[in-house]
Design an enzyme around this catalytic site. Structure first.
Site: not given
Length: 878
Positions: A483, A549
């Site tokens: 991320e 995710e």
């Protein structure tokens, strides 16, 4: 009923390590250790063979300081109850508290002329001082968690072969405050190491931050020239089909040759695979390491390596040899090779990256992986079991999350065997590295954006770890971080220099939810959500087109809970419509709420009842998740990666099996929804969806759809021949009006099967649908039934279970099978069950095979229980 990791690991099969030097020996026993500030002697003294260390504590190597302390009962098991809170944390005690000397004796005589001996250290956290037989080794680069070390120790060895190795291990310079944030206060990321050890939303802090000699220590003997970093690249041009006659593949090879002498040497570097050989005569300058590229090799009609569900995972043994003067074999390195080519391209329809193997597009069905064990107690067998579970879930990819590490070669070897592609992050995460404002963090975003402190060490470690795993067929994608991308002075050389030079065959993405992977038109982070979702959501709501995710719950069954939750704390969570209240131990183990999803099955009476009903939710959630993604392949999505499929400690969220390798219903629901060929029921519009992940059209397959009421009476809704195109899905027909009418009052069971031309079942999908009020009223009142069960030992490590539900009664619903020790009544783990949490129709018989470690020699029994089937314990018929 606590089971330690050590007891569990004794049950595992030994899986051979397939890529090691010809004369390499692992030093994995006989170690002792002592806290450094308790010792007055220096390294020269303690590394002398006559220095008495008999009173020192027995040490676990490979292992961390905390592992040794737990094994010696100096600290409690941190995975049980609230024990972790009793263990002193390094942040508050200071680094000296976990600074330890480790010592072992080993036998290796000073070699003859022309031979060299190396000490290889595959992982020490974080810095160290190394002594052999009273002499200190030069170790300028001996820092960081990931940088491997190799030292020429020939001159230090004793003539009689009796040697002592002593290593002083210091923790990382920055421990990080475990304040409950993601990575604690974030400063753990100033080191080049794992970030989760200061705590995350799925794990409590690891008290020693994994300080220790955590990976393998080996003694390796070679000739004058050592082969380092062998490299094999396979090129498979064109579009291929599994099992077909193949056009030729190209194999490119190279290796680094290290001349250990003070004189120039010449010799022959040779590479052999499948009876074919390429070689090159080389001249090596004194005391140098030279990279040598060999001529390309063409292999005709190769056996290709395919991801799980698409074809065979064929692996060729191969080897590099260096011969001096045409006579003396100086060194030999073995490499297992899977011949395949991985490519990616942008899908303009989905606006996301699309993965292809051997020219064929692969719909990614993946799981996020943290690490096998939070205390780094790795084993080949545990890796094999965990990766096998992913294979059994019909997944084809594992993403290694960036807050952890580049996984060990043994993990990759298991992925090679089972056909699991690997999406490998480098060790960086947006939570610690400044992507968001975070009041839990000590430093501001600009400061955190520059983590780690030593960028040069990060790059040296990255280079080393790339070389360690790059030969594995399963490695598919490199990712700069979780991320967030690394800082530019790491990202640019990593992307533009290191990876093209050291690998150059895999896609590199700068961070896990980058727009280069999945274009985000929905807004937000581009990942998630992470909790319970309405089943309809997976079918009707379009989310991120390649979701790195997305996940949900994962509480295990009651037997799982008993392993790490004290009896006094085994209390069912309660949801009052606004907030879920849980016991303190559940909360400490990061329970994620089931909220209102248990209530439709009836209020949970106790923890056992709650965990049983949770399995129904688990199964439904993960089956629907993957059905929803697969039923929109290439239209909405190119893949999905579940957050997450495993836990490295005893957590109560996001897992298909628990830390002890005991599967819960998440695994079997996901297994169903991820089938390569699958038929599903869309609860929103009532359509039957047929999904074919394969490369060939499926013709003349019969779809059979039935319902069963709570008394077991069946109703055939349709029986029709269908065809499904390659790598596609299709809507067959809608049965919404019929199904809704049948489920109106009490709910209904729905059986959806697909048979091939041989009448063999290709997909067997069984739903339990609520009444029109969303309640499972019929399940709450369903009558009991009894399954007739027969057992048979098929072979060592394999049992067949036959289940028959007599005619005239209800469905035998949601049955859990487990093998148990006949004396202790504890489950045998790991156990790989062909199907579980399964239902048997009235008049139906089913056979299920359970495999377990062949090392288990105790007499076993079968434990069986279901929603409306009382528990039975039966002897295995040997």
């Amino acid at each position: 009923m606590k089971i330690t990791a050590c007891r569990l690991l004794l049950l595992f099969l030994l899986i051979p390590f397939l890529s090691k030097a010809q004369t390499e020996t692992e030093l994995n026993s006989g170690w002792r250790c002592i806290k450094a500030d308790e010792l007055k002697a220096n390294g020269s003294q303690v590394s002398a063979t006559d220095y008495n260390v008999n009173q020192w504590m027995l040490a676990t190597v490979p292992g961390t300081v905390l592992t040794t302390l737990v094994n010696n009962r100096k600290m409690p098991d941190p995975f049980y109850g609230m024990n972790n809170k009793q263990i002193p944390d390094i942040y508050y005690k200071g680094n000296a508290y976990y600074t330890y000397w480790f010592v072992t004796n080993f036998s290796h005589k000073k070699p003859a002329a022309g031979r060299t001996v190396f000490l290889n250290l595959r992982g020490i956290n974080y810095t160290c001082e190394i002594f052999i037989n009273g002499q200190k080794l030069k170790a300028d680069d001996a820092q960081g968690m990931f940088l491997r070390q190799s030292h020429n120790i020939t001159q230090y060895l004793k003539a009689d072969g009796k040697n002592r190795l002593a290593i002083l291990v210091h923790p990382a310079p920055v421990a990080g405050k475990p304040n409950g944030g993601q990575g604690g206060d974030g400063t753990i990321a100033r080191n080049v190491g794992m970030q989760y050890t200061a705590g995350w939303d799925w794990i409590q802090p690891t008290a020693d931050r994994n300080t220790g000699i955590w990976d393998k220590v080996t003694i390796q003997e070679t000739g004058n020239v050592r082969i380092n970093a062998p490299h094999v690249i396979t090129l498979v041009p064109g579009v291929r089909l599994p099992g077909a006659k193949q056009d030729a593949a190209i194999i490119k090879t190279s290796a680094e040759l290290q001349n250990n002498t003070a004189k120039p040497l010449s010799g022959l570097l040779k590479y052999t695979i499948n009876g074919q050989t390429v070689s090159k005569q080389v001249n090596l300058a004194a005391n140098t390491t030279t990279e040598i590229a060999l001529p390309a090799l063409t292999m005709n009609n190769p056996k290709l390596w395919w991801p799980n569900g698409y074809g065979e995972q064929y692996l060729y043994p191969s080897n590099f040899e260096f011969t001096e003067g045409g006579k003396v074999l100086s060194d030999k390195q073995e490499v297992q090779v899977g011949i395949r080519q991985i490519d990616t391209k942008w899908n303009e329809v989905t606006n996301s990256r699309q993965v292809a193997v051997n020219g064929q597009k692969i719909f990614i069905k993946g799981g996020n992986w943290i690490i096998s064990d939070a205390m780094l107690r790795f084993s080949d067998a545990r890796y094999d079991a965990e990766v096998r579970y992913h294979r059994d879930m019909n997944l084809n990819l594992i993403r290694i999350w960036g807050g952890a590490m580049i996984e060990r070669p043994e993990f990759y070897a298991a992925c090679d065997r089972y056909g699991i592609l690997v999406f490998q992050d480098f060790w960086m995460s947006g939570d610690c590295n400044g992507r968001w404002i975070d009041p839990a963090k000590t430093d501001d975003q600009w400061t955190r954006r520059k983590y780690p402190d030593d960028h040069s060490l990060f790059l040296r470690s990255a280079e080393d770890q790339i070389k360690m795993v790059r030969n594995h067929a399963s490695l598919a994608i490199w990712c700069g971080g979780n991320e967030i991308p690394p800082p530019d002075d790491i990202l640019v050389p990593l992307r533009d220099q290191l990876l093209p030079k050291l690998d150059g065959t895999r896609w590199f993405i700068d961070y896990s939810n980058s727009a280069e992977m999945s274009y985000n038109t929905d807004g937000g982070n581009g990942d998630g959500p992470y909790g319970i979702q309405n089943i309809n959501t997976f079918w009707q709501h379009k989310t991120f087109p390649f979701n790195s995710e997305v996940g949900s719950v994962g509480v295990g069954d009651y037997e799982s809970l008993q392993r790490f939750i004290p009896a006094a704390n085994l209390k069912a969570p309660k949801f009052d419509g606004k907030k879920e209240s849980v016991d303190s131990v559940w909360d400490y183990h990061k329970y994620i709420g089931y909220e209102n999803s248990i209530k439709p099955y009836g209020e949970a009476k106790d923890a056992r009842d709650f965990s049983m009903k949770a399995q129904l939710v688990n199964y439904d959630q993960y089956r629907a998740l993957m059905e929803g993604f697969s039923s929109h392949m290439w239209e909405w999505y190119t893949g999905s990666i579940i957050w997450k499929t495993q836990n490295p400690w005893t957590a109560l969220r996001g897992q298909m099996y628990d830390y002890y390798l005991d599967a819960n219903a998440c695994l079997y629901g996901l297994r169903s929804g991820s089938e390569p060929v699958h038929v599903a029921y869309n609860p929103v519009d009532g359509n039957i969806i047929a999904i074919n992940n394969g490369f060939k059209n499926l013709n003349n397959h019969m779809l059979v759809v039935k319902t069963y009421d709570m008394a077991g009476r069946d109703s055939l809704l349709t029986q029709v021949f269908i065809s499904i195109g390659a790598s596609s899905y299709q809507k067959v027909l809608s049965l919404k009006s019929q199904v809704d009418a049948l489920r109106k009052k009490d709910g209904v069971f729905l059986s959806v099967k697909l048979l091939d031309e041989r009448k063999q079942v290709q997909s067997n999908n069984f739903y339990w649908l609520p009444n029109t009020d969303g309640e499972y009223s019929g399940l709450q009142d369903i009558k009991k039934t009894k399954l007739n069960v027969a057992t048979k030992q098929l072979a060592n490590g394999k049992v067949e279970i036959s289940l028959t539900n007599p005619k005239g009664g209800p469905v035998a619903f949601f049955n859990r099978l487990a093998l148990i020790n006949s004396t202790t009544k504890q489950r045998v783990l790991p156990a790989f069950t062909a199907d579980n949490y399964l239902s048997v129709m009235p008049g139906e018989s089913r056979k299920v095979v359970i495999e377990y470690p062949q090392t288990v020699k105790d007499r076993l029994q079968l434990q069986l229980y279901g929603w409306n089937v009382n528990e039975q314990i039966l002897d295995i018929n040997y």
